[in-house]
Design a protein around this motif. Structure first.
Motif: not given
Length: 391
Positions: A26, A115, A146, A149-157
């Protein structure tokens, strides 16, 4: 032919392959920014008007091994400080290079929010100039946040990504910056500036009139933000707020600034006066930006630079001279001021597109006697919402 972003992604991909011997899965991007008005206001909880620019940091990412986080900064290779790795199972400690502390600080801040991050390998490439006031550090922090967060499956604003990147800069890098740079990188919209309330983080896009162009002028005077007087200025503002009995200088009215001065010394009064007057300029600059009113921009940006130079004392004589030459060349066709923390770095000019020649001419005249040459570049607002995830 590849465009700028495609070349940057390709550099990140090739660097990842070279270092780790495999393909990244990614890509993540976050832009730099230029602040149009509202300087040294974010850590005083006021209103600011930055604009994300079309220069950005790209993070190429792939899965890690064991419980290790590995990072490579491709732009730091010539300095011998391009690699870093640390365990996600052990306490994360500060390193001896700022780029490493940005990465470590992001991971530390995410872990501090509860997290659990997956091991990862990242390679970082950027075309945001370093040390000139265009927030290369914020672009790095937001892009890494980002990616993690995305790699770890977190949906952060976006605002959480901004807070994580700010925490890394505050706690690991050692710069007491506010939230503006990270919010500009995380929350900007194509073709717009970002009107941001730094207390509530409420924000709205402000359209940039099609008749205007944003030009960033590199003064040639590089600054080191962490080692500069930036932290001192923040402490002076905090002391002034205590004197006035307000939570932050954002809460101080122009009338109260004068009425309640009392025994406050000249230096702290001047710092407060800059912040109060600068906040008052944000709304009219936003309106002029949307309407394409270059004459109003000329007057307001001139006021802003005088305030930064005289009341906040973050300019330098060569910078004041360059500002004067550009302002004289533009006349009512646009305005110019110091942008960023100061003590070097860049100027920002917002002017009619037809007046770009005047800026180039002024910079050329400045360079005939300057010991360090200046240069100018026109920047477009960042394309698309930021930050961005690529598959």
């Amino acid at each position: 032919m590849m465009d700028r972003r495609e070349r940057l992604i390709d550099r990140a991909r090739e660097g990842f392959q070279l270092v780790y011997g495999t393909e990244p899965t990614h890509f993540f991007a976050a832009p730099g920014r230029v602040n149009l008005i509202g300087e040294h206001v974010d850590y005083n909880a006021g209103y600011v008007l930055p604009c994300a620019i079309d220069r950005e940091t790209i993070v190429a990412l792939g899965a890690g091994e064991g419980n290790l986080f590995e990072a490579t900064a491709l732009d730091m290779a010539e300095m011998g400080s391009a690699r870093d790795d640390f365990s996600l199972d052990a306490p994360i400690v500060r390193a001896d290079q700022n780029w490493r502390n940005h990465v470590r600080g992001v991971v530390h801040a995410l872990a501090g929010r509860g997290h659990r991050l997956k091991p990862a390998r990242i390679a970082i490439a950027s075309d945001v100039p370093i040390g000139v006031g265009l927030s290369s550090s914020a672009a790095l922090g937001v892009a890494v946040a980002l990616a993690c967060a995305e790699h770890s499956g977190l949906n952060l604003s976006p605002d959480v990504l901004a807070k994580v990147a700010q925490a890394a800069e505050n706690d690991f890098v050692g710069c007491a910056c506010g939230i503006m740079d990270q919010m500009a990188s995380a929350s900007s919209t194509a073709g717009h500036a970002l009107l941001l309330d730094c207390r509530s983080l409420e924000h709205m896009p402000i359209p940039i009139h099609e008749s205007l162009v944003i030009t960033v002028i590199n003064t040639g005077l590089r600054r080191e933000l962490t080692g500069s007087a930036f932290n001192l200025r923040r402490a002076e503002c905090k002391a002034a707020a205590r004197h006035y009995g307000v939570a932050a200088l954002r809460d101080l009215s122009p009338e109260a600034l004068e009425r309640a001065r009392g025994w406050l010394d000249d230096v702290h009064f001047a710092r407060a006066r800059h912040v109060v007057s600068e906040i008052a300029r944000v709304e009219p600059v936003a309106l002029a930006l949307a309407q394409g009113d270059s004459a109003v921009l000329a007057a307001l940006l001139a006021e802003a630079h005088r305030s930064l130079a005289d009341d906040f004392d973050v300019s330098l004589p060569p910078i004041d001279r360059l500002v004067g030459l550009v302002a004289e060349a533009l006349g009512t066709a646009g305005g110019v001021r110091l942008t960023g923390a100061g003590f070097g770095g860049c100027l920002v000019a917002v002017a009619d597109r037809t007046a770009s020649w005047a800026i180039d001419d002024a910079v050329a005249r400045y360079n005939t006697t300057a010991s360090l040459p200046a240069s100018s570049n026109s920047f477009a607002p960042a394309k698309g919402a930021a930050p961005i995830v690529f598959q």
